[in-house]
Design a protein around this motif. Structure first.
Motif, mmCIF file in Angstrom:
data_model
loop_
_atom_site.group_PDB
_atom_site.id
_atom_site.type_symbol
_atom_site.label_atom_id
_atom_site.label_comp_id
_atom_site.label_asym_id
_atom_site.label_seq_id
_atom_site.Cartn_x
_atom_site.Cartn_y
_atom_site.Cartn_z
ATOM 1 N N ILE A 53 -19.913 -26.711 -37.448
ATOM 2 C CA ILE A 53 -18.926 -27.794 -37.426
ATOM 3 C C ILE A 53 -19.605 -29.123 -37.781
ATOM 4 O O ILE A 53 -20.739 -29.383 -37.383
ATOM 5 C CB ILE A 53 -18.255 -27.874 -36.035
ATOM 6 C CG1 ILE A 53 -17.409 -26.616 -35.784
ATOM 7 C CG2 ILE A 53 -17.378 -29.122 -35.919
ATOM 8 C CD1 ILE A 53 -16.844 -26.527 -34.380
ATOM 9 N N ASP A 54 -18.895 -29.971 -38.507
ATOM 10 C CA ASP A 54 -19.422 -31.282 -38.897
ATOM 11 C C ASP A 54 -19.995 -32.025 -37.684
ATOM 12 O O ASP A 54 -19.345 -32.098 -36.626
ATOM 13 C CB ASP A 54 -18.310 -32.153 -39.494
ATOM 14 C CG ASP A 54 -17.912 -31.723 -40.889
ATOM 15 O OD1 ASP A 54 -18.461 -30.721 -41.386
ATOM 16 O OD2 ASP A 54 -17.049 -32.393 -41.479
ATOM 17 N N GLY A 55 -21.179 -32.594 -37.847
ATOM 18 C CA GLY A 55 -21.761 -33.424 -36.810
ATOM 19 C C GLY A 55 -22.383 -32.680 -35.656
ATOM 20 O O GLY A 55 -22.940 -33.299 -34.737
ATOM 21 N N MET A 56 -22.318 -31.355 -35.659
ATOM 22 C CA MET A 56 -22.902 -30.579 -34.566
ATOM 23 C C MET A 56 -24.419 -30.739 -34.589
ATOM 24 O O MET A 56 -25.069 -30.483 -35.594
ATOM 25 C CB MET A 56 -22.513 -29.113 -34.697
ATOM 26 C CG MET A 56 -22.928 -28.251 -33.512
ATOM 27 S SD MET A 56 -22.004 -28.581 -31.993
ATOM 28 C CE MET A 56 -20.484 -27.676 -32.297
ATOM 29 N N GLU A 57 -24.960 -31.179 -33.479
ATOM 30 C CA GLU A 57 -26.378 -31.515 -33.407
ATOM 31 C C GLU A 57 -27.237 -30.407 -32.807
ATOM 32 O O GLU A 57 -28.441 -30.567 -32.666
ATOM 33 C CB GLU A 57 -26.570 -32.793 -32.579
ATOM 34 C CG GLU A 57 -25.879 -34.018 -33.156
ATOM 35 C CD GLU A 57 -26.065 -35.251 -32.286
ATOM 36 O OE1 GLU A 57 -26.759 -35.153 -31.245
ATOM 37 O OE2 GLU A 57 -25.519 -36.310 -32.643
ATOM 38 N N THR A 339 -13.730 -32.920 -30.720
ATOM 39 C CA THR A 339 -13.667 -31.592 -30.116
ATOM 40 C C THR A 339 -13.790 -30.530 -31.207
ATOM 41 O O THR A 339 -13.528 -30.800 -32.384
ATOM 42 C CB THR A 339 -12.346 -31.381 -29.357
ATOM 43 O OG1 THR A 339 -11.250 -31.512 -30.272
ATOM 44 C CG2 THR A 339 -12.213 -32.375 -28.214
ATOM 45 N N PRO A 340 -14.187 -29.318 -30.833
ATOM 46 C CA PRO A 340 -14.325 -28.248 -31.823
ATOM 47 C C PRO A 340 -13.010 -27.515 -32.047
ATOM 48 O O PRO A 340 -12.125 -27.513 -31.190
ATOM 49 C CB PRO A 340 -15.326 -27.313 -31.156
ATOM 50 C CG PRO A 340 -15.017 -27.452 -29.689
ATOM 51 C CD PRO A 340 -14.614 -28.891 -29.490
ATOM 52 N N LEU A 341 -12.880 -26.929 -33.209
ATOM 53 C CA LEU A 341 -11.836 -25.937 -33.455
ATOM 54 C C LEU A 341 -12.484 -24.780 -34.197
ATOM 55 O O LEU A 341 -12.993 -24.952 -35.306
ATOM 56 C CB LEU A 341 -10.680 -26.498 -34.277
ATOM 57 C CG LEU A 341 -9.589 -25.470 -34.650
ATOM 58 C CD1 LEU A 341 -8.922 -24.892 -33.403
ATOM 59 C CD2 LEU A 341 -8.550 -26.078 -35.590
ATOM 60 N N VAL A 342 -12.493 -23.623 -33.560
ATOM 61 C CA VAL A 342 -12.996 -22.398 -34.174
ATOM 62 C C VAL A 342 -11.836 -21.422 -34.252
ATOM 63 O O VAL A 342 -11.117 -21.218 -33.262
ATOM 64 C CB VAL A 342 -14.156 -21.797 -33.354
ATOM 65 C CG1 VAL A 342 -14.585 -20.451 -33.927
ATOM 66 C CG2 VAL A 342 -15.338 -22.758 -33.325
ATOM 67 N N MET A 343 -11.642 -20.818 -35.427
ATOM 68 C CA MET A 343 -10.514 -19.916 -35.645
ATOM 69 C C MET A 343 -11.020 -18.574 -36.172
ATOM 70 O O MET A 343 -11.926 -18.529 -37.010
ATOM 71 C CB MET A 343 -9.532 -20.537 -36.645
ATOM 72 C CG MET A 343 -8.948 -21.853 -36.174
ATOM 73 S SD MET A 343 -7.960 -22.692 -37.460
ATOM 74 C CE MET A 343 -9.267 -23.331 -38.519
#
Length: 385
Positions: A53-57, A339-343
Motif C-alpha cells: 500500500i502507498d506510504g507503507m513504511e 487507513t488500509p484497504l485490502v481486497m
C-alpha cells in the motif's frame, strides 16, 4: 450469490494524514508502532498486498500479491469510530461531533439526574479502567452514576452490576441519548458495567453503545432497500443505530468476532456482512500497549487463512480500518491517519494498486457497484472487477 465480507480492524491506521498536526497527531503511525514489537507478524496479509500500500513504511513488498489494495483518506471532520464508520458506509461528515474536554455542561447533568433519580460522579475525560478504580467505591456507597468522556464524542456511564442492574443501566443510557441531541448530539452514549471489589474492579463484556442515527442514506440502507441481506458482527449494529441492518450478532472480542464472521460465511445469504474487530482500539491502542496491539494483529493474520478458506466463488473480502490509535505516542486517543484497504476474491483483479483514494466512502460505492446498485451516498467506485 454475491457476498461481501467487510472487516474493520478498529484503529489500525497506516500513517499520519496531511492534516494530522491539526488534530495533535503529527508523527502518528499505528501500524509502524505495532511492527516495532517482536510479536508482530503478518505474512498472510503480506501475500494479499498489505505492505504494498502507498506510504507503507514497514514489511516486505509482495512481488505478486493475491489481492488488490489502496490507501484510504478520511475527509470527514473527526477521527472517531462513528464518523469513520459512517464515511466507510457513504456519509461525509462536514462538522465534527461535539467533544467535552472539560466535562459536560451542568444543565445536561441536572436533566440526567432529574430523569434517572441518581447523582453523578467524575464528569471529566478519563480512562475507562482508571475511572472505576478511582470512583468505583464511592459509586457503590452512594449509588451515584460515574459519568465520563474521552477525546471522542462519547457520554459514558459506568455502574457496578450489583448496584445498578445492567438493564437499568441501559435504560439510563437511553435517557442520556434522548437528552444529548442537537448541538450536544454526541456520537455515542456508552453503558460501561463493571464488577468486583475496591481495588479489583473489572469491566464486563456487557457494554452497550447508543449511537446517533446516521443523518443520510448509507450503503446499508441501499442494500436493504434492494432486498439484500446486511449482517452485522460486533458493534456495527450500535454504530449505525440498527439502521439498514437485517441481522446482527454481538461479540466479546476479536476471536469471537472472527468466529462469528466465519459462521456467517458458512450460511446462505446474498449481501453484506459488516464486521468490527474492536480489541486493537479498546484493549491496546487506548492503553498504549504496543506488544498487545502487535499480538492482536498477528492473531488476525493467523486466522486469515480460515476466512479465505470459507469464501465462495462470488465472495469478496475487504479489510480496512476506521482511524488510527498509535499505541506508542504519549496520547491515548485516536489518531488522524490513513487507513488500509485490502481486497481479495475470485471476482476481483489481483495485484492492482489503486493508489491513495479520495475518501473512505469509495468502499461504499465499490460495494454498491458490485451489487449493481447506483450509489445515493458519497464515494467513487474502485474498478475492482
Amino acid at each position: 450469490m454475491k457476498r461481501v465480507f467487510l472487516i474493520v480492524l478498529d484503529s489500525v491506521g497506516i500513517g499520519e494524514m496531511p492534516d494530522a498536526a491539526a488534530y495533535g497527531d503529527a508523527g502518528s503511525n499505528t501500524i509502524r508502532a505495532a511492527a516495532s514489537s517482536p510479536y508482530f507478524s503478518m505474512p498472510n496479509m503480506q501475500k494479499l498486498g498489505f505492505f504494498n500500500i502507498d506510504g507503507m513504511e514497514i514489511g516486505e513488498k509482495e512481488k505478486n500479491p493475491a489481492g488488490s489494495f489502496a490507501r484510504m483518506t478520511e475527509v470527514s471532520k473527526g477521527k472517531d469510530t462513528t464518523i469513520g464508520h459512517w464515511e466507510i458506509a457513504g456519509i461525509i461528515s462536514n462538522s465534527p461531533l461535539p467533544t467535552y474536554p472539560d466535562g459536560f455542561p451542568q444543565e445536561i447533568l441536572d436533566e440526567f439526574t432529574k430523569r434517572t433519580g441518581r447523582g453523578v460522579l467524575c464528569n471529566k475525560p478519563y480512562s475507562g479502567t482508571d475511572v472505576i478504580r478511582d470512583y468505583g467505591e464511592e459509586h457503590m456507597k452512594t449509588g451515584k452514576l460515574i459519568v465520563y468522556t474521552s477525546a471522542d464524542s462519547v457520554f459514558q456511564v459506568a455502574a457496578h452490576e450489583d448496584v445498578i442492574p445492567v438493564e437499568t443501566l441501559y435504560e439510563y443510557c437511553k435517557i442520556a441519548r434522548e437528552i444529548l441531541t442537537g448541538e450536544n448530539g454526541v456520537g455515542r452514549v456508552i453503558a460501561r458495567p463493571f464488577v468486583g471489589t475496591p481495588g479489583n474492579f473489572t469491566r464486563t463484556v456487557r457494554r452497550h453503545d447508543f449511537s446517533l442515527q446516521p443523518p443520510k442514506v448509507t450503503m446499508l440502507d441501499q442494500l436493504c432497500g434492494h432486498g439484500y441481506d446486511v449482517r452485522s458482527v460486533g458493534k456495527i449494529i450500535d454504530i449505525f443505530a440498527e439502521k439498514g441492518i437485517k441481522e446482527y450478532v454481538r461479540t466479546t472480542g476479536n476471536e469471537d468476532g472472527i468466529n462469528k464472521t466465519i459462521e456467517y460465511m458458512k450460511q446462505d445469504f446474498e449481501g453484506l456482512c459488516f464486521t468490527n474487530l474492536v480489541d486493537y482500539d479498546m484493549l491496546y491502542g487506548h492503553r498504549n500497549d504496543v506488544e498487545g496491539y502487535a499480538k492482536a494483529l498477528t492473531y488476525f493474520d493467523e486466522r486469515l487463512p480460515e476466512l479465505i478458506a470459507a469464501m465462495r466463488d462470488e465472495d469478496i473480502l475487504m479489510i480496512t480500518a476506521d482511524h488510527g490509535c498509535d499505541p506508542s505516542t504519549p496520547s491515548t486517543d485516536h489518531s488522524r491517519e490513513y487507513t488500509p484497504l485490502v481486497m481479495y476474491g475470485k471476482p476481483i483483479r489481483a495485484g492492482v494498486n489503486y493508489g491513495t483514494r479520495g475518501c473512505f466512502s469509495d468502499i461504499a460505492a465499490t460495494i454498491l457497484a458490485y451489487f449493481d446498485i447506483k450509489p445515493e451516498c458519497a464515494g467513487e467506485a474502485i474498478p475492482i472487477l
